[in-house]
Design an enzyme around this catalytic site. Structure first.
Site, short mmCIF file in Angstrom:
data_model
loop_
_atom_site.label_atom_id
_atom_site.label_comp_id
_atom_site.label_asym_id
_atom_site.label_seq_id
_atom_site.Cartn_x
_atom_site.Cartn_y
_atom_site.Cartn_z
N LEU A 43 10.10 -13.63 11.58
CA LEU A 43 8.77 -13.93 11.05
C LEU A 43 7.90 -14.36 12.22
CD1 LEU A 43 9.85 -16.01 7.94
CD2 LEU A 43 8.59 -13.84 7.84
N ARG A 98 16.51 -2.41 14.70
CA ARG A 98 16.81 -3.29 15.83
C ARG A 98 15.83 -4.45 15.92
NH1 ARG A 98 12.62 -3.51 19.76
NH2 ARG A 98 11.26 -1.72 19.35
N HIS A 120 0.85 -1.19 0.00
CA HIS A 120 0.00 0.00 0.00
C HIS A 120 0.88 1.24 0.00
CE1 HIS A 120 -3.33 2.64 1.75
NE2 HIS A 120 -3.78 2.20 0.58
N ARG A 140 31.69 11.48 8.67
CA ARG A 140 31.22 10.16 9.12
C ARG A 140 30.16 10.29 10.21
NH1 ARG A 140 36.93 9.49 8.20
NH2 ARG A 140 37.38 10.03 10.37
N CYS A 185 11.57 0.81 16.02
CA CYS A 185 12.10 -0.41 15.40
C CYS A 185 13.20 -0.04 14.42
CB CYS A 185 10.98 -1.18 14.70
SG CYS A 185 9.74 -1.82 15.83
#
Length: 264
Positions: A208, A166, A51, A126, A146
């Protein structure tokens, strides 16, 4: 997007079954990386329909610095509803940290504005980094970040971006995350007059959910199709001035959508 299917298969073959915060259960691996050359197409998963409206509006919402779902609702996006309180608030999640990171002396840092200025002024730095992982405010957030930390890199006039995620819900969340940060990289590159390099995705706990296994097998049975092309139709003055209609996706021919429950 064969890389995405390869990750799914890797988790099924090599993953460890673990418990998790939601009580659902996962099969998980730790530490995985994928690289997408943004000159070879827009990395939007083709083995199920994604979507795009939700992906674009969520990114624009982050860039606005907003943490209430009102903007999302106005644009028919409901992906954050499960975590919002009765007034639609989520606490100081991504938008707040990206645009208004609080400092001990009472200032607020706009990390997005800052990193764009840094890319323009010191492209070899950096320290071209934006973080959403504010330890001091995690307990105020409806959901801890997340996709926690991303870094830009300039080489040969091209902009690349690496995201550290993470925690990653591979079936539902990851296709959104890849497309969102690929699009953000395109927008920042345009603002800095740079070409496109790579988007590099790095995952920590990459999993999963146990109630996504049937859907995963269905997706693995499908052959990936050619990647679509994303065009930015306008060059706004600022990273904060993009609108939904500025983005045009062409050549997207996905397999049908696959429904799956969200672990909350």
């Amino acid at each position: 997007m064969k890389q995405y299917l390869d990750l799914m298969k890797h988790i099924l073959d090599k993953g460890t079954d673990k418990s998790d915060r939601t009580g659902t259960g996962t099969r998980s691996v730790f530490g995985y990386q994928m690289r997408f050359d943004l000159n070879e197409g827009f990395p939007l998963v083709t083995t199920k329909k994604c979507h795009l409206r939700s992906i674009i509006h969520e990114l624009l919402w982050f860039l606005k610095g907003e943490t209430n779902v009102d903007y999302l609702h106005e644009n028919k996006v409901s992906i954050w509803d499960e975590w919002a309180d009765e007034k639609g608030n989520l606490g100081p999640v991504y938008g707040a940290q990206w645009r208004s990171w609080p400092t001990p002396d009472g200032r607020h840092i706009d990390q997005i504005s800052q990193v764009i200025e840094q890319i323009k002024a010191t492209p070899d730095s950096r320290r071209l980094i934006v973080s959403a992982w504010n330890v001091g405010e995690l307990d105020k957030m409806a959901l801890a970040p997340c996709h926690a930390f991303f870094q830009f890199y300039v080489a040969d006039g091209k902009l690349s971006c690496q995201l550290y995620q993470r925690s990653c819900d591979v079936f539902l969340g990851l296709p959104f995350n890849i497309a969102s940060y690929a699009l953000l990289t395109m927008m920042v590159a345009q603002q800095c007059n740079l070409g496109l390099g790579d988007f590099v995705w790095t995952g920590g706990d990459t999993h999963l959910y146990s109630n996504h296994m049937e859907q995963t097998q269905l997706q693995l049975s499908r052959e990936p199709r050619p990647l679509p092309t994303m065009k930015i139709l306008r060059h706004p003055e600022s990273i904060f001035d993009y609108r939904f209609e500025d983005f045009e996706l062409s050549g997207y021919d996905p397999h049908p959508h696959i429904k799956a429950p969200v672990a909350i």
